[in-house]
Design a protein around this motif. Sequence first.
Motif, PDB file in Angstrom:
ATOM      1  N   ILE A 104      80.181  22.574  42.853  1.00 19.84           N
ATOM      2  CA  ILE A 104      79.979  21.127  42.939  1.00 19.84           C
ATOM      3  C   ILE A 104      80.608  20.568  44.210  1.00 19.84           C
ATOM      4  CG2 ILE A 104      82.024  20.627  41.548  1.00 19.84           C
ATOM      5  CD1 ILE A 104      78.710  18.646  41.552  1.00 19.84           C
ATOM      6  N   ASN A 105      81.778  21.100  44.599  1.00 25.84           N
ATOM      7  CA  ASN A 105      82.428  20.636  45.827  1.00 25.84           C
ATOM      8  C   ASN A 105      81.591  20.972  47.057  1.00 25.84           C
ATOM      9  OD1 ASN A 105      84.659  19.641  44.426  1.00 25.84           O
ATOM     10  ND2 ASN A 105      85.682  21.641  44.448  1.00 25.84           N
ATOM     11  N   LEU A 106      81.032  22.185  47.054  1.00 31.19           N
ATOM     12  CA  LEU A 106      80.180  22.582  48.174  1.00 31.19           C
ATOM     13  C   LEU A 106      78.937  21.704  48.246  1.00 31.19           C
ATOM     14  CD1 LEU A 106      79.368  24.492  50.468  1.00 31.19           C
ATOM     15  CD2 LEU A 106      78.377  26.016  48.757  1.00 31.19           C
ATOM     16  N   LEU A 107      78.367  21.387  47.075  1.00 28.16           N
ATOM     17  CA  LEU A 107      77.181  20.535  47.036  1.00 28.16           C
ATOM     18  C   LEU A 107      77.466  19.172  47.666  1.00 28.16           C
ATOM     19  CD1 LEU A 107      74.284  19.884  46.151  1.00 28.16           C
ATOM     20  CD2 LEU A 107      75.178  19.271  43.901  1.00 28.16           C
ATOM     21  N   PHE A 108      78.591  18.560  47.300  1.00 29.73           N
ATOM     22  CA  PHE A 108      78.946  17.255  47.866  1.00 29.73           C
ATOM     23  C   PHE A 108      79.227  17.352  49.361  1.00 29.73           C
ATOM     24  CE2 PHE A 108      80.118  15.933  43.414  1.00 29.73           C
ATOM     25  CZ  PHE A 108      79.147  14.960  43.320  1.00 29.73           C
ATOM     26  N   ASP A 109      79.841  18.455  49.795  1.00 32.49           N
ATOM     27  CA  ASP A 109      80.098  18.647  51.230  1.00 32.49           C
ATOM     28  C   ASP A 109      78.786  18.699  52.009  1.00 32.49           C
ATOM     29  OD1 ASP A 109      82.791  18.626  50.947  1.00 32.49           O
ATOM     30  OD2 ASP A 109      83.032  20.815  50.932  1.00 32.49           O
ATOM     31  N   ILE A 110      77.805  19.426  51.457  1.00 34.04           N
ATOM     32  CA  ILE A 110      76.508  19.551  52.127  1.00 34.04           C
ATOM     33  C   ILE A 110      75.816  18.198  52.201  1.00 34.04           C
ATOM     34  CG2 ILE A 110      74.191  20.558  51.934  1.00 34.04           C
ATOM     35  CD1 ILE A 110      75.537  23.017  50.642  1.00 34.04           C
ATOM     36  N   LEU A 111      75.845  17.457  51.080  1.00 35.01           N
ATOM     37  CA  LEU A 111      75.185  16.150  51.050  1.00 35.01           C
ATOM     38  C   LEU A 111      75.860  15.161  51.997  1.00 35.01           C
ATOM     39  CD1 LEU A 111      74.502  15.754  47.208  1.00 35.01           C
ATOM     40  CD2 LEU A 111      72.872  16.382  48.992  1.00 35.01           C
ATOM     41  N   ASN A 112      77.173  15.238  52.099  1.00 41.59           N
ATOM     42  CA  ASN A 112      77.902  14.313  52.977  1.00 41.59           C
ATOM     43  C   ASN A 112      77.708  14.637  54.450  1.00 41.59           C
ATOM     44  OD1 ASN A 112      78.993  12.761  50.910  1.00 41.59           O
ATOM     45  ND2 ASN A 112      80.739  14.146  50.627  1.00 41.59           N
ATOM     46  N   ALA A 113      77.445  15.912  54.738  1.00 43.73           N
ATOM     47  CA  ALA A 113      77.320  16.336  56.137  1.00 43.73           C
ATOM     48  C   ALA A 113      75.946  16.029  56.715  1.00 43.73           C
ATOM     49  CB  ALA A 113      77.603  17.832  56.260  1.00 43.73           C
ATOM     50  N   LYS A 114      74.966  15.762  55.856  1.00 44.71           N
ATOM     51  CA  LYS A 114      73.593  15.536  56.321  1.00 44.71           C
ATOM     52  C   LYS A 114      73.159  14.106  56.020  1.00 44.71           C
ATOM     53  CE  LYS A 114      72.811  19.965  57.361  1.00 44.71           C
ATOM     54  NZ  LYS A 114      72.458  20.453  58.695  1.00 44.71           N
ATOM     55  N   ASP A 115      72.316  13.581  56.901  1.00 45.79           N
ATOM     56  CA  ASP A 115      71.756  12.246  56.671  1.00 45.79           C
ATOM     57  C   ASP A 115      70.450  12.415  55.913  1.00 45.79           C
ATOM     58  OD1 ASP A 115      71.127   9.593  56.697  1.00 45.79           O
ATOM     59  OD2 ASP A 115      70.319   9.605  58.738  1.00 45.79           O
ATOM     60  N   LYS A 116      70.533  12.431  54.579  1.00 49.16           N
ATOM     61  CA  LYS A 116      69.344  12.661  53.744  1.00 49.16           C
ATOM     62  C   LYS A 116      68.967  11.373  53.028  1.00 49.16           C
ATOM     63  CE  LYS A 116      70.206  17.581  52.820  1.00 49.16           C
ATOM     64  NZ  LYS A 116      71.425  17.722  53.610  1.00 49.16           N
ATOM     65  N   LYS A 117      67.703  10.973  53.201  1.00 47.29           N
ATOM     66  CA  LYS A 117      67.237   9.794  52.477  1.00 47.29           C
ATOM     67  C   LYS A 117      67.088  10.103  50.992  1.00 47.29           C
ATOM     68  CE  LYS A 117      64.837   7.673  56.396  1.00 47.29           C
ATOM     69  NZ  LYS A 117      63.554   7.182  56.936  1.00 47.29           N
ATOM     70  N   SER A 118      66.675  11.334  50.677  1.00 53.69           N
ATOM     71  CA  SER A 118      66.549  11.740  49.279  1.00 53.69           C
ATOM     72  C   SER A 118      66.747  13.243  49.186  1.00 53.69           C
ATOM     73  CB  SER A 118      65.178  11.355  48.709  1.00 53.69           C
ATOM     74  OG  SER A 118      64.150  11.999  49.432  1.00 53.69           O
ATOM     75  N   THR A 119      67.216  13.690  48.046  1.00 55.39           N
ATOM     76  CA  THR A 119      67.493  15.109  47.839  1.00 55.39           C
ATOM     77  C   THR A 119      66.981  15.519  46.460  1.00 55.39           C
ATOM     78  OG1 THR A 119      69.495  14.968  49.191  1.00 55.39           O
ATOM     79  CG2 THR A 119      69.302  16.865  47.733  1.00 55.39           C
ATOM     80  N   LEU A 120      66.327  16.657  46.382  1.00 52.41           N
ATOM     81  CA  LEU A 120      65.842  17.206  45.110  1.00 52.41           C
ATOM     82  C   LEU A 120      66.687  18.429  44.769  1.00 52.41           C
ATOM     83  CD1 LEU A 120      63.703  17.251  42.832  1.00 52.41           C
ATOM     84  CD2 LEU A 120      62.278  18.657  44.325  1.00 52.41           C
ATOM     85  N   ILE A 121      67.298  18.408  43.587  1.00 49.39           N
ATOM     86  CA  ILE A 121      68.179  19.499  43.153  1.00 49.39           C
ATOM     87  C   ILE A 121      67.625  20.109  41.861  1.00 49.39           C
ATOM     88  CG2 ILE A 121      70.519  20.110  42.406  1.00 49.39           C
ATOM     89  CD1 ILE A 121      71.519  17.665  44.000  1.00 49.39           C
ATOM     90  N   PHE A 122      67.488  21.431  41.843  1.00 50.41           N
ATOM     91  CA  PHE A 122      67.056  22.130  40.632  1.00 50.41           C
ATOM     92  C   PHE A 122      68.268  22.768  39.960  1.00 50.41           C
ATOM     93  CE2 PHE A 122      63.162  21.995  43.124  1.00 50.41           C
ATOM     94  CZ  PHE A 122      62.223  21.666  42.162  1.00 50.41           C
ATOM     95  N   THR A 123      68.339  22.653  38.644  1.00 56.51           N
ATOM     96  CA  THR A 123      69.411  23.295  37.885  1.00 56.51           C
ATOM     97  C   THR A 123      68.800  24.311  36.921  1.00 56.51           C
ATOM     98  OG1 THR A 123      69.343  21.615  36.138  1.00 56.51           O
ATOM     99  CG2 THR A 123      70.838  21.223  37.992  1.00 56.51           C
ATOM    100  N   LYS A 124      69.644  25.235  36.474  1.00 50.94           N
ATOM    101  CA  LYS A 124      69.162  26.306  35.596  1.00 50.94           C
ATOM    102  C   LYS A 124      68.845  25.792  34.190  1.00 50.94           C
ATOM    103  CE  LYS A 124      70.397  31.002  34.077  1.00 50.94           C
ATOM    104  NZ  LYS A 124      71.434  32.065  34.120  1.00 50.94           N
TER     105      LYS A 124
ATOM    106  N   TYR B 177      81.085   9.579  41.372  1.00 45.46           N
ATOM    107  CA  TYR B 177      81.229   9.243  42.795  1.00 45.46           C
ATOM    108  C   TYR B 177      80.314   8.080  43.207  1.00 45.46           C
ATOM    109  CZ  TYR B 177      84.008  13.468  43.547  1.00 45.46           C
ATOM    110  OH  TYR B 177      85.007  14.423  43.513  1.00 45.46           O
ATOM    111  N   ASN B 178      79.748   7.399  42.172  1.00 45.83           N
ATOM    112  CA  ASN B 178      78.871   6.246  42.410  1.00 45.83           C
ATOM    113  C   ASN B 178      77.681   6.601  43.309  1.00 45.83           C
ATOM    114  OD1 ASN B 178      80.425   4.395  40.880  1.00 45.83           O
ATOM    115  ND2 ASN B 178      81.880   4.232  42.587  1.00 45.83           N
ATOM    116  N   ILE B 179      77.162   7.802  43.130  1.00 45.38           N
ATOM    117  CA  ILE B 179      75.969   8.228  43.864  1.00 45.38           C
ATOM    118  C   ILE B 179      74.755   8.037  42.954  1.00 45.38           C
ATOM    119  CG2 ILE B 179      74.799  10.158  45.013  1.00 45.38           C
ATOM    120  CD1 ILE B 179      77.552  11.350  45.585  1.00 45.38           C
ATOM    121  N   LYS B 180      73.744   7.341  43.444  1.00 52.02           N
ATOM    122  CA  LYS B 180      72.553   7.052  42.646  1.00 52.02           C
ATOM    123  C   LYS B 180      71.790   8.339  42.351  1.00 52.02           C
ATOM    124  CE  LYS B 180      68.533   3.991  42.482  1.00 52.02           C
ATOM    125  NZ  LYS B 180      67.703   3.019  43.229  1.00 52.02           N
ATOM    126  N   VAL B 181      71.518   8.578  41.090  1.00 55.21           N
ATOM    127  CA  VAL B 181      70.868   9.830  40.695  1.00 55.21           C
ATOM    128  C   VAL B 181      69.956   9.587  39.489  1.00 55.21           C
ATOM    129  CG1 VAL B 181      72.809  10.468  39.211  1.00 55.21           C
ATOM    130  CG2 VAL B 181      71.270  12.237  40.036  1.00 55.21           C
TER     131      VAL B 181
END
Length: 228
Positions: free
Chosen positions: A182-202, A217-221
């Motif tokens: 989860i920490n790595l995921l947030f690091d990746i999202l914070n490092a990139k300027d993404k208008k939207s992100t699609l995440i698949f879970t198992k 973290y008050n991130i819209k999801v």
Amino acid sequence: GTGKTAAFVLPILENLLKENNDVKKIKVLVLSPTRELAIQTRDTFKIFSENTKFKCGVVLGGVNQKSQINVLKNGIDILVATPGRLLDLTNRHFVKLDMVNTLVLDEADTMLDMGFINDVKKIINFMPQKRQTLLFSATMAKEIAELTNKFMTDPITIKIESNEVPTKIKQLLYYVDKENKINLLFDILNAKDKKSTLIFTKTKHGADKLEKEFNNYNIKVSVIHGDK
């Protein structure tokens, strides 16, 4: 969106209008790889045949068979089906395909990927040899080419080429222990300027758990899965 379904639905209906359709037997069969596509195709047939006497039905897995069998018993002109359920009902003599004069294999490459090709071959053996076969595929895999050679006579191939530049996708693989995912995921999202992100879970539970982490973290999801 491209009009592919209408491209075969409209000519098929036009051909049916020229024939004697008093006997309610299956004359048109459309095989689709997924339930969603089958329902969408059935609905398209219903929209375009609204002012005719043609009856259209759908046969697919994952739902109770009884209502589907009742529709078949009442007689239909056009059947849209997923291969697995159709083969099951055909083997049990609830479906007769001996009067089919038009067969459509929609998204044949997807049916190949989903392992339906053997079912398709068995279904075709229940049909008259003299018929029109229409096959739609995004790719022409070896198995699909073999299918056309075996079940089609002097087929015409029509290729639609796009002038659009194909999308380039950069793929990255990160090795990380479960606790730090989860920490790595947030690091990746914070490092990139993404208008939207699609995440698949198992799992569904994993999706709900991830939603809570984002909310902390008050991130819209938004979460989509079978229990929603």
